[in-house]
Design a protein around this motif. Structure first.
Motif, short mmCIF file in Angstrom:
data_model
loop_
_atom_site.label_atom_id
_atom_site.label_comp_id
_atom_site.label_asym_id
_atom_site.label_seq_id
_atom_site.Cartn_x
_atom_site.Cartn_y
_atom_site.Cartn_z
N ASN A 102 -5.97 -13.55 -12.75
CA ASN A 102 -4.92 -14.29 -12.06
C ASN A 102 -5.19 -14.38 -10.56
OD1 ASN A 102 -3.52 -14.73 -14.44
ND2 ASN A 102 -2.17 -12.98 -14.15
N SER A 136 -6.36 -8.83 -16.71
CA SER A 136 -5.53 -10.02 -16.61
C SER A 136 -5.11 -10.29 -15.17
CB SER A 136 -4.29 -9.86 -17.50
OG SER A 136 -3.47 -10.98 -17.41
N GLN A 137 -4.68 -9.25 -14.48
CA GLN A 137 -4.25 -9.41 -13.09
C GLN A 137 -5.43 -9.83 -12.22
OE1 GLN A 137 -1.75 -6.30 -11.59
NE2 GLN A 137 -2.02 -6.92 -9.48
N ASN A 138 -6.61 -9.32 -12.49
CA ASN A 138 -7.79 -9.70 -11.72
C ASN A 138 -8.10 -11.19 -11.91
OD1 ASN A 138 -11.12 -9.81 -11.83
ND2 ASN A 138 -10.22 -8.81 -10.03
N ALA A 140 -7.42 4.07 -15.08
CA ALA A 140 -6.26 3.28 -15.47
C ALA A 140 -5.41 4.04 -16.49
CB ALA A 140 -6.71 1.93 -16.04
N GLU A 145 -5.99 -3.87 -20.20
CA GLU A 145 -5.80 -5.32 -20.34
C GLU A 145 -5.06 -5.88 -19.12
OE1 GLU A 145 -6.40 -8.83 -22.54
OE2 GLU A 145 -6.96 -6.82 -23.21
N GLU A 146 -4.11 -5.11 -18.60
CA GLU A 146 -3.35 -5.53 -17.42
C GLU A 146 -4.27 -5.64 -16.20
OE1 GLU A 146 0.22 -3.81 -14.57
OE2 GLU A 146 0.12 -3.15 -16.65
N VAL A 147 -5.18 -4.71 -16.06
CA VAL A 147 -6.13 -4.75 -14.94
C VAL A 147 -6.96 -6.03 -15.01
CG1 VAL A 147 -8.12 -3.59 -13.88
CG2 VAL A 147 -6.24 -2.23 -14.82
N ASN A 165 -7.71 -2.96 -24.05
CA ASN A 165 -6.87 -1.80 -24.37
C ASN A 165 -7.46 -0.96 -25.50
OD1 ASN A 165 -5.09 -2.53 -22.38
ND2 ASN A 165 -3.62 -3.47 -23.79
N ILE A 170 -1.80 2.66 -16.89
CA ILE A 170 -1.99 1.22 -16.71
C ILE A 170 -2.84 0.72 -17.86
CG2 ILE A 170 -2.97 -0.58 -15.23
CD1 ILE A 170 -2.60 1.40 -12.87
N PRO A 171 -2.31 -0.16 -18.69
CA PRO A 171 -3.14 -0.74 -19.75
C PRO A 171 -4.32 -1.49 -19.14
CG PRO A 171 -0.81 -1.26 -20.12
CD PRO A 171 -0.93 -0.66 -18.74
#
Length: 97
Positions: free
Chosen positions: A85, A81-83, A69, A77-79, A4, A74-75
């Motif tokens: 996961n 983290s989701q990747n 993003a 960091e979310e991209v 971020n 879209i933060p």
């Protein structure tokens, strides 16, 4: 550096405010082509990988991804983290607890 933080710092260099998504999408495609070109020259022309050039081009790809993003609120960091996961679900045997 956190994702971020990178996204916010990179955003300071974004020029213009019209057609930002299209500009970034086209830039992403172009810079991805530059990464591929470096790899193609290494693989088929037996050139040195030229690490510094590869790092630069990968940085350009990262910049465009972060700004797409940002545009979509879209933060980054979310991209990331989701990747991770998704990868853990897809390849659980490759991840340790």
């Amino acid at each position: 550096m956190e994702f971020n933080e990178y996204q916010e710092l990179a955003n300071q260099s974004l020029a213009g405010n019209e057609q930002v998504l299209t500009q970034c999408a086209l830039g992403l495609a172009s810079e991805t082509g530059e990464v591929l070109n470096r790899i193609q020259k290494y693989t088929f022309n037996h050139e040195d990988l030229k690490r510094d050039e590869l790092v630069k081009e990968m940085g350009d790809v990262l910049w465009y991804l972060s700004q797409i993003a940002k545009w979509a609120d879209i933060p980054f960091e979310e991209v990331a983290s989701q990747n991770i996961n998704m990868l853990q679900e897809r390849f659980p045997e490759r991840f340790t607890k």
